[in-house]
Design an enzyme around this catalytic site. Structure first.
Site, PDB file in Angstrom:
ATOM      1  N   ARG A 260       0.843  -1.194   0.000  1.00 40.69           N
ATOM      2  CA  ARG A 260       0.000   0.000   0.000  1.00 40.69           C
ATOM      3  C   ARG A 260       0.881   1.247   0.000  1.00 40.69           C
ATOM      4  NH1 ARG A 260      -1.825  -3.625   4.018  1.00 40.69           N
ATOM      5  NH2 ARG A 260      -3.923  -4.472   3.643  1.00 40.69           N
TER       6      ARG A 260
ATOM      7  N   LYS B 229      -1.421  -2.765   8.188  1.00 43.39           N
ATOM      8  CA  LYS B 229      -2.596  -2.391   8.967  1.00 43.39           C
ATOM      9  C   LYS B 229      -2.599  -3.121  10.299  1.00 43.39           C
ATOM     10  CE  LYS B 229      -5.884  -1.063   5.359  1.00 43.39           C
ATOM     11  NZ  LYS B 229      -7.213  -1.341   4.772  1.00 43.39           N
TER      12      LYS B 229
ATOM     13  N   HIS C 177      -2.971   2.194  -5.804  1.00 42.62           N
ATOM     14  CA  HIS C 177      -3.801   1.005  -5.570  1.00 42.62           C
ATOM     15  C   HIS C 177      -3.984   0.207  -6.858  1.00 42.62           C
ATOM     16  CE1 HIS C 177      -5.790  -0.815  -2.185  1.00 42.62           C
ATOM     17  NE2 HIS C 177      -6.809  -1.170  -2.950  1.00 42.62           N
TER      18      HIS C 177
ATOM     19  N   ARG D 285      -1.111  -2.009  -7.027  1.00 41.95           N
ATOM     20  CA  ARG D 285      -1.298  -3.120  -6.072  1.00 41.95           C
ATOM     21  C   ARG D 285      -2.175  -4.206  -6.699  1.00 41.95           C
ATOM     22  NH1 ARG D 285      -1.327  -4.442  -0.511  1.00 41.95           N
ATOM     23  NH2 ARG D 285      -3.343  -5.016   0.385  1.00 41.95           N
TER      24      ARG D 285
ATOM     25  N   HIS E 208      -3.360  -9.017   3.565  1.00 37.36           N
ATOM     26  CA  HIS E 208      -4.781  -9.134   3.894  1.00 37.36           C
ATOM     27  C   HIS E 208      -4.946  -9.980   5.155  1.00 37.36           C
ATOM     28  CE1 HIS E 208      -6.172  -8.359  -0.526  1.00 37.36           C
ATOM     29  NE2 HIS E 208      -5.923  -7.247   0.131  1.00 37.36           N
TER      30      HIS E 208
ATOM     31  N   TYR F 116     -10.062 -11.574  -6.274  1.00 39.62           N
ATOM     32  CA  TYR F 116      -9.239 -11.984  -7.413  1.00 39.62           C
ATOM     33  C   TYR F 116      -9.581 -13.387  -7.903  1.00 39.62           C
ATOM     34  CZ  TYR F 116      -6.418  -7.976  -6.057  1.00 39.62           C
ATOM     35  OH  TYR F 116      -5.996  -6.711  -5.749  1.00 39.62           O
TER      36      TYR F 116
END
Length: 294
Positions: free
Chosen positions: A140, A164, A234, A237, A260, A269
């Protein structure tokens, strides 16, 4: 207002949410406050009026869902702090989200971007590395700007990323990114650096580069290359993930590389996986349509 500030501080200090997330929550909550002028005394009737207001504004289902998620979390916090007796937003369901496939950059357009920077200049070297690293790692933009020199292992070609929720992971980069990194570290960064600073990407003043600056760098490059669709950090990404899957990587590997927390997020995806499986089947199975023998 004081309840919003207390909640945002809670997100920052205890939840360790990113500045971007906190800013987004603040915008959504202030908008609700402007509409109601009474966050504590909100009623189901007012909630209904607020939802109608959002729909009348023509907001997308995804935007409304995001706003309701922020508000729902805020009222959950107020309930836990005994500031309200009932969280009425708990019963408010979000509109069904419209699923959209991730957008990715075309190979020839990526190549144009990679070749668009003047690598004789410090800023050109830095900008080339930004693009190479985003595409090589799938990280990111907020993770990119926080990379420090000590996070990079040039021998193994790995980078330690703080993602994150302050979760650490390791990502990899290849030879193209390696060349761009070596050039920038030995030349461009040394020219940009004004003092002792740990961050990899520096602005023209020798301080940490911002996420906004990186988005602007990519926007300028896209216009320069006369690419007729939007490419963002993004987008790169998504392109990383799509190209990895098309090349045969499994979904769990891509999930870990993207950082993730749930495989459900990476599940957007699965259309790529399905297309790849179809190609393999048609090529390999002796009784597939493509292999029909006469």
């Amino acid at each position: 207002m004081k309840y919003i500030e207390a909640y945002l501080n809670y997100l920052k200090v205890l939840k360790k949410d990113s500045d971007y997330t906190i800013k987004s929550y603040k915008i959504d909550l202030l908008e609700l406050y402007d509409f109601t002028n009474d966050l504590i005394g909100i009623t189901p009737k007012i909630i209904g009026e607020y939802l109608e207001y959002l729909y009348v504004r023509g907001l997308s289902r995804n935007s409304i869902s995001r706003k309701l998620s922020a508000i729902r979390s805020f009222y959950h916090y107020l309930k836990n702090e005994n500031l309200i007796k009932e969280n009425y937003f708990k019963e408010v369901s979000s509109p069904k989200r419209k699923e959209s496939l991730p957008k990715y950059a075309k190979d020839n357009d990526l190549e144009k971007l990679f070749l668009s920077f003047n690598k004789e200049e410090p800023l050109g070297q830095r900008n080339a590395l930004i693009l190479e690293m985003l595409y090589a790692t799938g990280i990111r933009v907020g993770e990119l700007v926080n990379i420090k020199i000590n996070d990079i292992n040039t021998y193994n070609k790995t980078i330690k990323i703080l993602g994150k929720g302050r979760k650490e992971r390791v990502v990899f980069y290849g030879s193209y990114c390696e060349d761009a990194l070596e050039l920038y570290l030995n030349d461009g960064r040394e020219q940009l650096r004004k003092g002792q600073i740990d961050y990899l990407f520096l602005n023209k003043n020798g301080t940490k580069l911002s996420t906004r600056s990186i988005r602007n760098i990519i926007d300028v490059s896209v216009r320069k290359c006369e690419i007729d669709y939007h490419i963002s950090p993004h987008t790169l990404r998504h392109t990383f993930a799509t190209d990895m899957l098309n090349a045969g990587a499994d979904l769990m590997t891509v999930k870990e590389l993207l950082g993730h927390s749930s495989i459900n997020t990476t599940g957007i995806y699965t259309h790529v996986i399905s297309e790849q499986l179809k190609k393999v089947y048609n090529f390999a199975h002796p009784r597939s349509k493509n292999n029909k023998k006469i």
